[in-house]
Design an enzyme around this catalytic site. Structure first.
Site, PDB file in Angstrom:
ATOM      1  N   GLU A 252       0.858  -1.189   0.000  1.00 35.23           N
ATOM      2  CA  GLU A 252       0.000   0.000   0.000  1.00 35.23           C
ATOM      3  C   GLU A 252       0.893   1.238   0.000  1.00 35.23           C
ATOM      4  OE1 GLU A 252      -2.582   2.437  -0.473  1.00 35.23           O
ATOM      5  OE2 GLU A 252      -3.621   0.549   0.014  1.00 35.23           O
TER       6      GLU A 252
ATOM      7  N   ASP B 268      -9.561   1.322  -7.548  1.00 31.16           N
ATOM      8  CA  ASP B 268     -10.282   2.497  -8.036  1.00 31.16           C
ATOM      9  C   ASP B 268     -10.866   2.215  -9.420  1.00 31.16           C
ATOM     10  OD1 ASP B 268     -10.830   5.124  -9.319  1.00 31.16           O
ATOM     11  OD2 ASP B 268      -9.915   5.922  -7.505  1.00 31.16           O
TER      12      ASP B 268
ATOM     13  N   LYS C  33     -14.833   7.571 -15.081  1.00 27.18           N
ATOM     14  CA  LYS C  33     -14.926   8.308 -16.342  1.00 27.18           C
ATOM     15  C   LYS C  33     -14.202   7.532 -17.442  1.00 27.18           C
ATOM     16  CE  LYS C  33     -15.293  12.884 -14.230  1.00 27.18           C
ATOM     17  NZ  LYS C  33     -14.709  14.249 -14.102  1.00 27.18           N
TER      18      LYS C  33
ATOM     19  N   THR D 257     -16.754  -4.737   4.541  1.00 27.55           N
ATOM     20  CA  THR D 257     -16.658  -3.472   5.256  1.00 27.55           C
ATOM     21  C   THR D 257     -18.048  -2.896   5.488  1.00 27.55           C
ATOM     22  OG1 THR D 257     -16.552  -2.094   3.267  1.00 27.55           O
ATOM     23  CG2 THR D 257     -14.474  -3.041   4.069  1.00 27.55           C
ATOM     24  N   ARG D 258     -18.123  -1.936   6.410  1.00 26.26           N
ATOM     25  CA  ARG D 258     -19.417  -1.316   6.684  1.00 26.26           C
ATOM     26  C   ARG D 258     -19.912  -0.533   5.474  1.00 26.26           C
ATOM     27  NH1 ARG D 258     -19.031   4.114   8.479  1.00 26.26           N
ATOM     28  NH2 ARG D 258     -16.892   4.858   8.792  1.00 26.26           N
TER      29      ARG D 258
END
Length: 244
Positions: A100, A150, A154, A223-224
């Site tokens: 990361e 990600d 676009k 995840t939440r």
């Protein structure tokens, strides 16, 4: 040019870069470090020597790195580290490598690993392509996990997406035969692109059949934000490919 990507695809400055390395990088994007809390900064000082791996540009013996022989799992772009931390807690028979470039996420996971007393997790704060090319031997990994990269929604930005043919070929090289690649996305057109790329990549076979998907595996925590999205009717695609 290095393709520096956080878990959400944001290009950022990685910690190990020197000033000279920054100068020779050609960038066409806005750098973002995000909010770095004092606790996350302290995590680097206190816990990086314990869990961190500094990039040296040479192949590593992963068994030596972990001090044991065990299946090796790589997560590319672990974000705040929730999935990696969960996996380390519930699957201790594996050794985990996380990559990361978003510093606050690395700091948060360092704190979590220290709290858990983890012993079988190592983290890179560096570019995943560089780490894969220069520090991880071909066939060294049993699993690769990439969760919610990600989508660059676009159309003109689709070329920035992580899952591209060259990157997929690199992943295949690093997986042992019999290993697997698990990806998750909540963008339909990115799932379509993943299928297009991965189905055309030699050495990968979709476990669920052509353009198929699997239920969320036990090893990936939801995840939440993901649960909230699903409550609103948003879909999540889990793609699982075997290395053949």
């Amino acid at each position: 040019m290095m393709n520096l990507l956080s878990s959400d695809g944001v290009q950022v400055l990685p910690r190990p870069f020197t000033l000279n390395e920054r100068r020779r990088e050609v960038r066409s994007f806005v750098l973002r470090q995000g909010h770095f809390t004092p606790a996350q900064k302290r995590a680097f000082d206190h816990y990086w020597p314990r869990f961190g791996v500094d990039f040296i540009g040479q192949l590593r013996d992963l068994d030596v790195l972990f001090g044991r022989s065990a299946p090796k799992v790589l997560e590319v772009g672990f974000g705040n580290g929730a999935a990696l931390r969960f996996a380390a807690q519930h699957e201790p028979r594996y050794d985990y490598i996380g990559i990361e470039v978003y510093a606050p996420g690395v700091g948060r996971l360092l704190n979590g690993l220290a709290e858990d007393g983890s012993r079988h997790v190592r983290l890179y704060h560096y570019d995943a392509v560089e780490v894969l090319n220069k520090e991880i031997a071909d066939g060294a990994l049993d699993e690769i996990r990439i969760y919610f990269p990600d989508p660059w929604h676009k159309k003109r930005h689709h070329k920035r997406r992580l899952i591209q043919p060259l990157f997929a070929t690199l992943l295949v090289r690093k997986l042992r035969v019999g290993g697997c690649l698990h990806m998750a996305t909540d963008w339909a057109d990115y799932a379509e692109q993943m299928w297009d790329v991965l189905d055309a990549t030699p050495g990968l076979v979709n476990r669920a059949g052509l353009r198929g998907q699997v239920p969320c595996p036990d090893w990936r925590v939801q995840t939440r934000f993901e649960r909230r999205g699903q409550n609103l009717g948003h879909r999540v695609w889990n793609l699982l490919y075997d290395r053949v």
